[in-house]
Each structure stands twice: as structure tokens, then as C-alpha cells.
Design a protein around this motif. Sequence first.
Motif, mmCIF file in Angstrom:
data_model
loop_
_atom_site.group_PDB
_atom_site.id
_atom_site.type_symbol
_atom_site.label_atom_id
_atom_site.label_comp_id
_atom_site.label_asym_id
_atom_site.label_seq_id
_atom_site.Cartn_x
_atom_site.Cartn_y
_atom_site.Cartn_z
ATOM 1 N N THR A 1 0.846 -1.193 0.000
ATOM 2 C CA THR A 1 0.000 0.000 0.000
ATOM 3 C C THR A 1 0.880 1.241 0.000
ATOM 4 O OG1 THR A 1 -1.781 1.173 1.150
ATOM 5 C CG2 THR A 1 -0.140 0.086 2.523
ATOM 6 N N ALA A 2 0.313 2.343 -0.466
ATOM 7 C CA ALA A 2 0.984 3.640 -0.377
ATOM 8 C C ALA A 2 0.175 4.606 0.475
ATOM 9 C CB ALA A 2 1.200 4.223 -1.773
ATOM 10 N N ASP A 3 -0.901 4.108 1.093
ATOM 11 C CA ASP A 3 -1.742 4.928 1.958
ATOM 12 C C ASP A 3 -1.394 4.664 3.420
ATOM 13 O OD1 ASP A 3 -3.289 4.881 -0.628
ATOM 14 O OD2 ASP A 3 -4.545 6.223 0.553
ATOM 15 N N LYS A 4 -1.380 5.722 4.224
ATOM 16 C CA LYS A 4 -0.904 5.615 5.600
ATOM 17 C C LYS A 4 -1.944 5.068 6.564
ATOM 18 C CE LYS A 4 2.663 9.179 5.349
ATOM 19 N NZ LYS A 4 3.195 10.423 5.952
ATOM 20 N N ASN A 5 -3.208 4.970 6.133
ATOM 21 C CA ASN A 5 -4.254 4.483 7.028
ATOM 22 C C ASN A 5 -5.140 3.491 6.288
ATOM 23 O OD1 ASN A 5 -3.890 6.349 9.477
ATOM 24 N ND2 ASN A 5 -4.069 7.816 7.805
ATOM 25 N N GLY A 6 -5.490 2.394 6.957
ATOM 26 C CA GLY A 6 -6.392 1.440 6.332
ATOM 27 C C GLY A 6 -6.519 0.155 7.127
ATOM 28 N N LEU A 7 -7.726 -0.416 7.103
ATOM 29 C CA LEU A 7 -8.013 -1.687 7.773
ATOM 30 C C LEU A 7 -7.654 -2.834 6.833
ATOM 31 C CD1 LEU A 7 -9.365 -3.378 10.052
ATOM 32 C CD2 LEU A 7 -11.529 -3.070 8.814
ATOM 33 N N ILE A 8 -6.751 -3.714 7.267
ATOM 34 C CA ILE A 8 -6.324 -4.834 6.430
ATOM 35 C C ILE A 8 -7.127 -6.093 6.738
ATOM 36 C CG2 ILE A 8 -4.377 -6.332 5.851
ATOM 37 C CD1 ILE A 8 -2.509 -4.024 6.467
ATOM 38 N N PHE A 9 -7.369 -6.374 8.013
ATOM 39 C CA PHE A 9 -8.023 -7.632 8.413
ATOM 40 C C PHE A 9 -9.000 -7.351 9.552
ATOM 41 C CE2 PHE A 9 -8.186 -11.052 11.522
ATOM 42 C CZ PHE A 9 -8.572 -12.144 10.751
ATOM 43 N N TRP A 10 -10.140 -8.070 9.515
ATOM 44 C CA TRP A 10 -11.121 -7.937 10.598
ATOM 45 C C TRP A 10 -11.834 -9.268 10.806
ATOM 46 C CZ3 TRP A 10 -11.999 -4.261 14.130
ATOM 47 C CH2 TRP A 10 -13.176 -4.328 14.889
ATOM 48 N N GLY A 11 -11.943 -9.659 12.069
ATOM 49 C CA GLY A 11 -12.727 -10.826 12.438
ATOM 50 C C GLY A 11 -13.421 -10.562 13.759
ATOM 51 N N SER A 12 -14.649 -11.042 13.913
ATOM 52 C CA SER A 12 -15.377 -10.755 15.150
ATOM 53 C C SER A 12 -16.389 -11.852 15.443
ATOM 54 C CB SER A 12 -16.100 -9.407 15.044
ATOM 55 O OG SER A 12 -17.097 -9.446 14.043
ATOM 56 N N LYS A 13 -16.739 -11.928 16.724
ATOM 57 C CA LYS A 13 -17.828 -12.796 17.177
ATOM 58 C C LYS A 13 -18.417 -12.150 18.417
ATOM 59 C CE LYS A 13 -19.031 -17.305 19.008
ATOM 60 N NZ LYS A 13 -18.522 -18.602 19.520
ATOM 61 N N THR B 1 8.950 0.795 13.712
ATOM 62 C CA THR B 1 9.343 0.231 12.426
ATOM 63 C C THR B 1 9.299 1.298 11.335
ATOM 64 O OG1 THR B 1 7.059 -0.411 11.945
ATOM 65 C CG2 THR B 1 8.448 -2.023 13.075
ATOM 66 N N GLU B 2 9.947 0.996 10.205
ATOM 67 C CA GLU B 2 9.846 1.873 9.044
ATOM 68 C C GLU B 2 8.405 1.870 8.541
ATOM 69 O OE1 GLU B 2 12.138 3.741 7.991
ATOM 70 O OE2 GLU B 2 14.015 2.928 8.746
ATOM 71 N N SER B 3 8.028 2.927 7.837
ATOM 72 C CA SER B 3 6.659 3.026 7.338
ATOM 73 C C SER B 3 6.339 1.858 6.412
ATOM 74 C CB SER B 3 6.473 4.346 6.582
ATOM 75 O OG SER B 3 5.201 4.387 5.966
ATOM 76 N N LEU B 4 5.154 1.292 6.599
ATOM 77 C CA LEU B 4 4.687 0.209 5.734
ATOM 78 C C LEU B 4 3.949 0.746 4.514
ATOM 79 C CD1 LEU B 4 3.352 -2.234 8.486
ATOM 80 C CD2 LEU B 4 5.566 -2.291 7.324
ATOM 81 N N ALA B 5 3.668 2.053 4.492
ATOM 82 C CA ALA B 5 2.952 2.663 3.365
ATOM 83 C C ALA B 5 3.959 3.175 2.341
ATOM 84 C CB ALA B 5 2.061 3.793 3.862
ATOM 85 N N ASP B 6 4.812 2.272 1.848
ATOM 86 C CA ASP B 6 5.904 2.671 0.966
ATOM 87 C C ASP B 6 5.829 2.043 -0.414
ATOM 88 O OD1 ASP B 6 6.453 0.072 1.631
ATOM 89 O OD2 ASP B 6 8.375 0.479 2.607
#
Length: 687
Positions: A536-548, A581-586
Amino acid sequence: MELKFKFSPATMDQISILMFIGKSGMHDGTSDHMAVSFVKGFIMLTWNLGAGPRRIFTSRPIEKDKEEYLVKLGRSERRAWLAVEGLGNVTGRSKGKFVQLDVVPMLYLGGYDSLYFSTLPHDLPLHTGFEGCIFDVELKAGSVVIPLQSSRHALGRAIGQCGISECHENSCQNGGICLHHASTFSCLCQDGWFGPLCSLQYNPCDETRHNCSSGSVCVPYEDTYECNCPFGKTGKFCQNNNELTDITFSGKRSFLSLIAVDLIPTKFDIQFELRPLSEMGLVLYIGSNGKSFFSLSIQSGFLELRTLPANRIQTTKEVLILRSRKLLAKGNWYNVRVGQFGRKLYVAVENITNTVLLERNDHLKLSGDLIFLGGLADMSELPTVAVATLPIPYTGCLRRLKIDTKPIDFNFSTVKISQNVDDCDGTPCGGDYCKNNGICWLDSQLKPHCSCTKFYGGSRCENPVSCQEKGCRNGGKCVNYGCNCVMGFSGAFCETATKVTTPEFMGNSYIILKKIDKKRDLGKIGVKSLYINFTTADKNGLIFWGSKHENFVGIGIEGGHLKLAYTIKNGNRTIIEIPETESLADGIWHTLEISFGKTNLLVKIDGKIVLSQNQSNFVADLFDLSDGVLYLGGLPTEKNETIWQKTHNMFHAYFKGCIKAFGINNILAVTDFSHYDGSNIGICNVI
């Protein structure tokens, strides 16, 4: 290291640079450098190895009226020497204990490329550029002698051939005075004489003599004139009013600039079709004052991208250079795509892609700058390092321009200024006239019309029909007059079938995972570990979601860094952020591995442990997802419900980017997502 060269000054009354080699950027009192200066006849050598400057100079000035002078200089560790023909040898030692000269491999002769030489060391005399000739430059390293003038690529400005004046006897006619400007000249004409060479008794661009139409500009030649036509005007005298779709650039003072576009600082994409008619020329340029630029040109039939990040200085060494591997044949159309995705810069021709990485502290500052196509109004304003050779306008055609997927029409609302551009195929029915697969046809008056598909309307098929009127195909849902398509379909009305192996998430997308494969239902699996391969190149975002019920686990990016949020059986919420850590939005592909032990949480990014934490209240099979549903990239929301509300105020945005693989419990099971359900999923074309 030894260096020798010959020089011949135009005047003794100058303080100027003969030679300089140093570091990038601003020099201070400890910056490594070596310089030879001409100080009103004296020759001075200055060098600094990091502990302060040292100077040596000739004991007397050079003799006047000699045709040429030979200079030799060298350095070995702290010791340096200077020898000028007829003036003997001078030696000295630098300060301190440093013995290495740490400089960039760029040798400047006769001047320097910073404005007013403002970045040069202050220990040098107040300099100007050298007036005179410098020649026969040789560098000796060990036993190897390199003649620099004939063996190395050179850049410069205001340089002419030594010993030759452009102002020879017949340059300016009829008493005109020739003014020599390095490699060219101009004529100052006597009263009553006109033209570049003072050869005409009238001004060919006098308004009573030329036929250039209103709004155009007359350009005088030796015995004639030409007309520079503004946008929408064509013909020899700019007498025709044309609606242009496929643009052709004549290569003679031709260019087009678009009204400034706001480009996202870390992510933009420019696509177009190109039909070159020459092997050289500037195709695209974005920049302001040369401080940061993005320059695409054709060099010997290959596209070459040159980029200067805003934090670097304008030298060849600091410019990032990327060449495509696809040779462009003259007269053929090519699909071209250039841009930035995180740290990646890319050039793609017919899906043959080349990339180069920016350094982590590099950044482009292009937003709000004009976008030039085909050239500039004044090609001399192009930074010297923006192209590999002389700045030449592009000759050929360009059409179907898109910036960040938005089609850009060439009209008076998008074009700021242009000159000498025409229609490529000579008819109103160009490739850009009808949109969205509409078919262009000409009536008896040769006026263009469009036959649109049933999904689009408007004179040029530019307006999609409302989905409330036509409905969405293949299970798509009509939301705010547009269709949200289910996985495997795309288009304005979800009418196009697509196979999504590697999905791209658009910022309003999600994928539903109910089974890890054909045999294993997620409702029967307790989650002990997760594996996700994403970019991704965006600094914000939901990658994974699980719920019960009230329990959930969410994984995403916030501010460019990993964020993990979860609740367990006691209902307490835990938020873990890993900003170290280094930015993951790179824009680079990253692997994320998370293991949920009975009492331990382990997080790895790209194989490196970034978190190992004891959690006494963990239980085995932390997320017993008996309802058997996981989401990637986002999750469905109700009307007027936001992702922030849906995730219990944990994540602000949907994910934008691509996910290549997903696994549970150390099983890399999903690399082909084409069989899963989802919404607004595209095919990943991330470079």
C-alpha cells in the motif's frame, strides 16, 4: 590523483573558478573539496579533507599575452602540489589527520551550477565563472591516464568552441553589430534594417505585413516568418478553429500545459497513448523552479524518466534515472504509464515495466505544479539534468490521457496554454472524441457524432446512466447513483466479467473469507496465527477484521505503522501500535505474521520480530470464529454507517492497495482470490 589542463584567459582582471570538485549540497568549513582559482593572474589551489581548508598559490602572476598555460596539480593523503608552467612547483599539507578526499565524482571546469556559486565553501575567493578557454583535461589515477574531454559525458551552459567566435565577418549584415553569446550570437541592427541578420529593409512581423491571425504570435526568420498558434487554432496562419482530441506536436516550438493538478504526494499515476515521430524529445514534465521535477523524454527511441526529489540538489548524481526496455518504433501507438507508488517510481510501455526505488527520506513536491506535454514554452528553462541530451521538444501524437484514472480532455477548461499543436489524424473523430466505447461517425457536414452504448449518454457518451434507472448487473448494488460490484465484475453497471487472482482494494472494498480452502471451513478453525502479504501507499487502512459477538481482532495501518486491536473473553480492549518500524505505506510488498499463543503474542514484519509480548489473559484459539467469517480490506456497513463505527472506533479508513496472499495457522492457503465473495474489488496492477 593527478590532474592537468591547459587554459587561456580572456582577461587578467578576473577572480574565477578554473576547476572544482566537492560534495553535494551546501559546503561549510569542514566539507571535503578541491579547487583551482584564477585570482588576477595568480593561480591558487585550495583543498579540505574535513579538518579545515589549506591554500597554496603561485609566487607571482602568469605572464601576459601567452597563448596558453599548463597547470598540473595532485594530492597524496594530506599533501598536495600545484605546478604552473614557468612558475615552478608549490606544495603544502592540509590540517588535521584526515587523508581521504570524500567527494562526488563530478568535475566542474570554469564555473559551478549553483546560483551565484552560493553553495561553494566560504574559504574560496568571491568567484565568477571563468572567462577564457580550458582544454586538454587529463586525469591520472595510478598508471592510468584518462583524457576527460573525449571519454566522459559532459553537461554545461554558455559554452562555445574555444578560439572561434560566432561573430565572423558576414554574420550581421548592413552594418549590424554582432553580439557574441558563447555558442551563438545576435545582431543589433542599424536603423531601417530588420531580421535576425539585419538583412531585411522591413520587419516581416510588422502587423501590416504578416497574416498571422488574432491571438497568434509572429516569429521572424531571415527572409520570412512563421506563426505560433494558440490552443484551438491551426493552419499556416492559425486561421482555422479546431476542436482537438488526439494531439499532435510539430516539434517546432510546440507544447501544451494543463491547469495545475493536485497530485497525491506519495501516489499518482499518469497514463496515455503515444505515437512518436522522432527518436528524441521531451514528452512530459512536471516541476517548479527545478527544485523537484518529474521528467519523461524519449532518448534514442527509449522512454527515460528523470526525477529529482525535493530534498536533493540539482546535480546528475542526485537525479534518479529510469529507462524503459521497450524500443519505440516511429509511427506506432504505445500504451504508456508512469508514476509513483510509495517509494516506487515506474515506467511501463505495453505492460513492460521498469521501476526504481526512492530513498526513505526522498520526497517529490509536485502537487500544484503545471503539467507540460511535448515541451516547454522556453526549453532553456528546463533543468540541464532533466534530460540526458540537449532539450528537444517532442514530435508526434498523444491521446487518451488519464491522471489517477480520471480522463483528461484537451479543451479550454483543462488546457492552460499551448502552442503549435494540431489534430493527429486530421479528422474530428479522434480516439478521444467518444468516451466509454462510444463509436464516432461524421455527418454530411463532416461534424462528429457519437453512438453510445446503453449504459452511457451525452453528446460524447461521457455521462453514465443512473443505476437507479438501469439497475446494476450481476448482483451489484446501486449506492448513491453508482454500482458497487460484487467480486468478479467491474464497469459502471458491473457488466464486465473479470477474474481477480490478486485483488486491489479501492478504498471502499472488502473480501469475505468463509473457507480457507474447499475442505476447511473457517467456522471450525480457531485462529492461532495469521499471515498476510500486502502492499500500500496509503498511511491508514483496515487490512483484516474478524469478530464474534463483542470480541474482535483488527489489523491495519495507522500513520504508516502497524496497528493491532482486539478484545478477548473478558471484554477488555487492547490496542498495540508499533511506530518504531519503518513506514509500511511505501509501495513495497510486506509480509505480516502474527502468532497468538496461550500466553504470548508474536509479531513479525518481513521476517523480523517487531513485538514479542506476554499476555497472561490469552487463551488457546484466541479467536474462536464459530460464525466462520473473516474480512480483508474492509467490511460491509449499513446505510450512513462509517468504517470507524463498524470497527468500534478502531480504524478510520478502508484499505487501499493489494493483498497477494493470506494464511491461517501457518498454512499459506489463499493466493488465488477469484473464488471468494467481495465488493468493489479490482485486479491488482500495482507495479
